[in-house]
Design a protein around this motif. Structure first.
Motif, PDB file in Angstrom:
ATOM      1  N   PRO A 191       0.781  -1.144   0.079  1.00  0.00           N
ATOM      2  CA  PRO A 191       0.005  -0.063  -0.055  1.00  0.00           C
ATOM      3  C   PRO A 191       0.865   1.185  -0.040  1.00  0.00           C
ATOM      4  CG  PRO A 191       0.149  -1.046   2.096  1.00  0.00           C
ATOM      5  CD  PRO A 191       1.009  -1.764   1.267  1.00  0.00           C
ATOM      6  N   SER A 226      -4.070   1.493  -0.135  1.00  0.00           N
ATOM      7  CA  SER A 226      -3.913   2.321   1.082  1.00  0.00           C
ATOM      8  C   SER A 226      -5.167   2.807   1.572  1.00  0.00           C
ATOM      9  CB  SER A 226      -2.693   3.403   0.681  1.00  0.00           C
ATOM     10  OG  SER A 226      -2.690   4.314   1.906  1.00  0.00           O
ATOM     11  N   THR A 245      -2.170  -1.158   9.517  1.00  0.00           N
ATOM     12  CA  THR A 245      -0.530  -0.782   9.672  1.00  0.00           C
ATOM     13  C   THR A 245      -0.621  -0.069  11.183  1.00  0.00           C
ATOM     14  OG1 THR A 245      -0.443  -0.178   7.471  1.00  0.00           O
ATOM     15  CG2 THR A 245       1.001   0.895   8.873  1.00  0.00           C
ATOM     16  N   ASP A 297       8.245  -6.599   3.707  1.00  0.00           N
ATOM     17  CA  ASP A 297       8.557  -5.756   2.628  1.00  0.00           C
ATOM     18  C   ASP A 297       9.948  -4.788   3.121  1.00  0.00           C
ATOM     19  OD1 ASP A 297       7.641  -3.767   4.267  1.00  0.00           O
ATOM     20  OD2 ASP A 297       5.699  -3.316   2.765  1.00  0.00           O
TER      21      ASP A 297
HETATM   22  C1  LIG Z   1       5.547   6.959  -0.697  1.00  0.00           C
HETATM   23  C2  LIG Z   1       5.143   5.989   0.106  1.00  0.00           C
HETATM   24  C3  LIG Z   1       3.780   5.993   0.760  1.00  0.00           C
HETATM   25  C4  LIG Z   1       3.352   4.825   1.644  1.00  0.00           C
HETATM   26  N1  LIG Z   1       2.314   4.770   2.081  1.00  0.00           N
HETATM   27  C5  LIG Z   1       1.722   3.833   2.886  1.00  0.00           C
HETATM   28  C6  LIG Z   1       0.309   3.873   3.502  1.00  0.00           C
HETATM   29  O1  LIG Z   1      -0.549   4.552   2.858  1.00  0.00           O
HETATM   30  N2  LIG Z   1       0.167   2.730   4.255  1.00  0.00           N
HETATM   31  C7  LIG Z   1       1.158   1.761   4.597  1.00  0.00           C
HETATM   32  O2  LIG Z   1       0.915   0.720   5.326  1.00  0.00           O
HETATM   33  N3  LIG Z   1       2.317   1.807   3.984  1.00  0.00           N
HETATM   34  C8  LIG Z   1       2.731   2.738   3.189  1.00  0.00           C
HETATM   35  N4  LIG Z   1       3.857   2.959   2.672  1.00  0.00           N
HETATM   36  C9  LIG Z   1       4.986   1.883   3.123  1.00  0.00           C
HETATM   37  C10 LIG Z   1       5.008   0.632   2.134  1.00  0.00           C
HETATM   38  O3  LIG Z   1       3.561   0.056   2.202  1.00  0.00           O
HETATM   39  C11 LIG Z   1       5.827  -0.493   2.095  1.00  0.00           C
HETATM   40  O4  LIG Z   1       6.104  -0.969   3.602  1.00  0.00           O
HETATM   41  C12 LIG Z   1       7.376   0.228   1.712  1.00  0.00           C
HETATM   42  O5  LIG Z   1       7.381   0.867   0.605  1.00  0.00           O
HETATM   43  C13 LIG Z   1       8.290  -1.149   1.469  1.00  0.00           C
HETATM   44  O6  LIG Z   1       9.323  -0.677   1.197  1.00  0.00           O
HETATM   45  P1  LIG Z   1      10.171  -0.296  -0.188  1.00  0.00           P
HETATM   46  O7  LIG Z   1       9.739   0.849  -0.651  1.00  0.00           O
HETATM   47  O8  LIG Z   1      11.560  -0.385   0.251  1.00  0.00           O
HETATM   48  O9  LIG Z   1       9.607  -1.557  -1.198  1.00  0.00           O
HETATM   49  C14 LIG Z   1       4.388   3.904   1.930  1.00  0.00           C
HETATM   50  C15 LIG Z   1       5.683   3.922   1.106  1.00  0.00           C
HETATM   51  C16 LIG Z   1       6.031   5.028   0.484  1.00  0.00           C
HETATM   52  C17 LIG Z   1       7.320   4.785  -0.297  1.00  0.00           C
END
Ligand SMILES: Cc1cc2nc3c(=O)[nH]c(=O)nc-3n(C[C@H](O)[C@H](O)[C@H](O)COP(=O)(O)O)c2cc1C
Length: 629
Positions: free
Chosen positions: A342, A371, A421, A557
């Motif tokens: 997400p 998300s 989350t 992740d």
């Molecule tokens: C720009 C951005 C926004 C994110 N928004 C959310 C979110 O709304 N909810 C959530 O649980 N994780 C969010 N995440 C975390 C991702 O779900 C995930 O855990 C993370 O991007 C994984 O790491 P990686 O980018 O190195 O693959 C976000 C990550 C990024 C980069």
């Protein structure tokens, strides 16, 4: 149609360069045309072959076969030359027995990629078929009507009925005379397609197919009756399109073949290079939000370092020419152990935002997690989705009525799990955003799920301006007091599986399980965006797995960029992984096609990594695939 003549094999749409082939065997009394609708639902990557038994249509001059073995021998004789590309068999009703026996013969010469059996009991079981020779025509026609396979208009034509009965009786003799040889088993996986309203077969009655394969057996439930698989618009088309997806590593072959004509991929296949390519197409605010880590970026770097620190120790000479990347998570089969993580506010990156990501994920056969802070509503996202499972990520708002409303909407829109989350009760300290004074949500990005929500809207003043909406969002969104007592409450409002995202400590993993409210864990540090200095997700994974054993699925992740990374995460105990930033870079660079490209590259890399380390199934990816450290 090609090949019409004396051979039994018809090619519905000749696709000699298709990556996979599907040979379809009709039911008693049926002809090769029965599969026309189904063939139309399959992609250009599938070449559909149909089998015309002797005695009908253009083979009317040939006497009907008197036993199943003869039908199988004839089909196998013509299909044996096609084992150079993955060949799947699909048999409907009596055709399932012919497909099964054909597969047994073909497996003497090579590998059959998989067998689908529809509306059919296992070969060794009693099919309880009536003796049609002992029944008068009217009784047989009544039985045909009951099963619904022949259109009423045809049953009104005496000569058509006469022909159908002739074939049906002949095929039934073969069917009733069939005896399954003792211990007859396939190596190929078997998928049982069972329609809920099939009056001839029940889930109990088809269960025994599992005894007839060592390659794994699963059952897919369809709506409709005995002939559901053949009906235009059948769900079977979706199921097959998903299962017949070409092997991910086929991408590599396709790229090299295109290269002979001077073609090269539109985007790099090096997923670690995408960030640099995407930088120029993003605004500074978006770039900071997307790329930025929390604090000094220690956790972000630790995530990558953890993967780099664990070399694979591959096995050789294991004949891993065909790989099955599928996994079952929360009772649903996924084509590969990869989901989209997400990520909030994706219209910052591309105007079609989450909708493009979701469609790109569907193109690659990958499920997504939406998300709470999506730019499109969860209903809009669901409408854009393919057949893959979709999960809803929940940031628990501080108003329970609003939280419940979000969950109910997700249930209604067909999301099959809630991802709570837990590592973001407040935003992390992110200098890239702080230095620009930029938080996307306060600019109205990523709040569609709130502004569309009746409970949220009920809390707004009359005629609210943007400022009032954002103030209300800020009031309800932050939930710094999130704690374990929220979990039983969440459990009480939904029967959907709940996964906790952001667990790192094994004690938290145990607590989560002790509560009995949780169906899965996601070991994550939010891609290094929350608590800087915290442990790399990969380093936290083994202890979390040890703490919960096999009680629940564990995903992970944070830092995954290559197929080898996915292998490493699986080897350390993950059931599947989520991909974060790389797909956003694909989205920024090429929209839906960019997301599909990124995912296809990752899956091709994973597929090849399995081949190169001697793994044919995800279950083969175990801890001994890693070098001792
Ligand atoms: C720009 C951005 C926004 C994110 N928004 C959310 C979110 O709304 N909810 C959530 O649980 N994780 C969010 N995440 C975390 C991702 O779900 C995930 O855990 C993370 O991007 C994984 O790491 P990686 O980018 O190195 O693959 C976000 C990550 C990024 C980069």
């Amino acid at each position: 149609m090609l090949n019409v003549g004396t051979t039994p094999i018809r090619t519905v749409h000749p696709r000699p360069s298709a990556a996979v082939q599907l040979a379809c065997f009709p039911h008693a009394g049926g002809s090769a045309d029965a599969f026309t609708a189904l063939a139309g639902a399959l992609s250009a990557d599938v070449e559909t072959l149909t089998v015309q038994y002797p005695g009908r249509r253009e083979r009317a001059a040939h006497p009907c076969a008197t036993d199943i073995a003869a039908l199988a021998a004839e089909a196998a004789g013509h299909l044996a030359s096609r084992l150079d590309r993955p060949l799947y068999l699909l048999g409907h009703s009596m055709g399932a027995l012919v497909a099964f026996e054909t597969a047994r013969l073909l497996e003497r010469a090579g590998a059959v990629a998989g067998v689908f059996v529809s509306a059919a009991r296992p070969p060794g079981d009693d099919w309880a078929e009536p003796d049609l020779d002992a029944m008068d025509d009217a009784a047989v026609v009544a039985e045909l009507r009951r099963l619904g396979g022949v259109p009423e208009a045809l049953l009104a034509e005496a000569d058509v009925v006469e022909e159908i009965l002739r074939l049906l009786r002949a095929d039934h003799r073969a069917l009733r005379g069939y005896t399954c040889p003792p211990g007859a088993t396939l190596r190929a996986p078997v998928t049982v397609l069972l329609a809920g309203a099939d009056s001839k077969n029940s889930a109990e009655q088809v269960r025994g197919w599992a005894r007839h394969t060592t390659g794994g057996c699963d059952t897919v439930l369809l709506s409709g009756g005995h002939f559901a698989v053949l009906a235009p618009g059948s769900e079977a088309g979706v199921v097959l399109a998903d299962r017949l997806r070409p092997a991910p590593a086929g991408l590599v072959r396709a790229i090299y073949l295109a290269g002979l004509g001077g073609g090269t991929p539109r985007l790099t296949t090096d997923l670690t290079a995408l960030e640099d390519l995407a930088r120029p197409v993003l605004t500074p605010d978006t770039l900071g939000y997307l790329v930025g880590d929390a604090g000094a970026g220690e956790t972000g770097r630790a995530n990558r370092a953890a993967y780099n620190r664990r070399p694979l120790l591959p096995r050789m000479l294991r004949g891993a020419d065909r790989r099955d990347l599928s996994v079952t998570v929360l009772g649903r089969r996924l084509p590969a152990p990869v989901l989209l993580a997400p990520v909030a506010a994706q219209t910052l990156v591309h105007p079609e935002g989450e909708l493009a990501s979701i469609r790109g994920a569907a193109d690659a056969g990958v499920p997504f997690v939406l998300s709470t802070n999506a730019s499109y509503t969860l209903e809009e996202a669901a409408a854009a989705a393919g057949p893959q499972p979709r999960w809803f990520q929940l940031y628990l708002p501080n108003e329970r009525a609003l939280a419940e409303s979000l969950v109910r909407r997700a249930e209604r829109a067909g999301y099959s799990a809630i991802v709570l989350t837990v590592d973001a009760p407040t935003f992390g300290y992110r200098p890239t955003d702080l230095d620009r004074g930029y938080l996307p949500f306060l600019h109205g990005a990523g709040i569609a799920n709130f502004t569309a929500d009746p409970v949220f809207r009920a809390g707004l003043p009359d005629d609210p301006d943007d400022r009032a909406v954002l103030q209300h969002w800020a009031r309800v969104f932050a939930n710094p007091g999130l704690n374990w007592e929220d979990l039983p409450w969440l459990r009480s409002v939904t029967s959907l599986p709940i996964l906790l995202k952001g667990i790192l400590h094994p004690a938290d993993a145990r607590l989560a399980l002790d509560q009995g409210a949780v169906d899965g864990l996601i070991v994550s540090n939010h891609g290094g965006r929350q608590l800087d200095g915290s442990v790399a997700a990969l380093d936290a994974l083994p202890a979390v797995r040890a703490a919960v054993g096999d009680a629940v699925p564990i995903l992970t992740d944070s830092g995954i960029r290559t197929g080898s990374d996915v292998l490493k995460a699986l080897a350390l105990g993950a059931d599947a992984v989520l991909l974060g930033r790389p797909y956003l870079y694909g989205l920024a660079l090429d929209g839906r096609a960019g997301v599909a490209h990124v995912l296809r590259c990752l899956l091709a890399d994973l597929d090849l990594a399995m081949a190169l380390s001697g793994c044919t199934r995800i279950a083969d990816v175990t801890a001994d695939l890693l070098a001792p450290t």
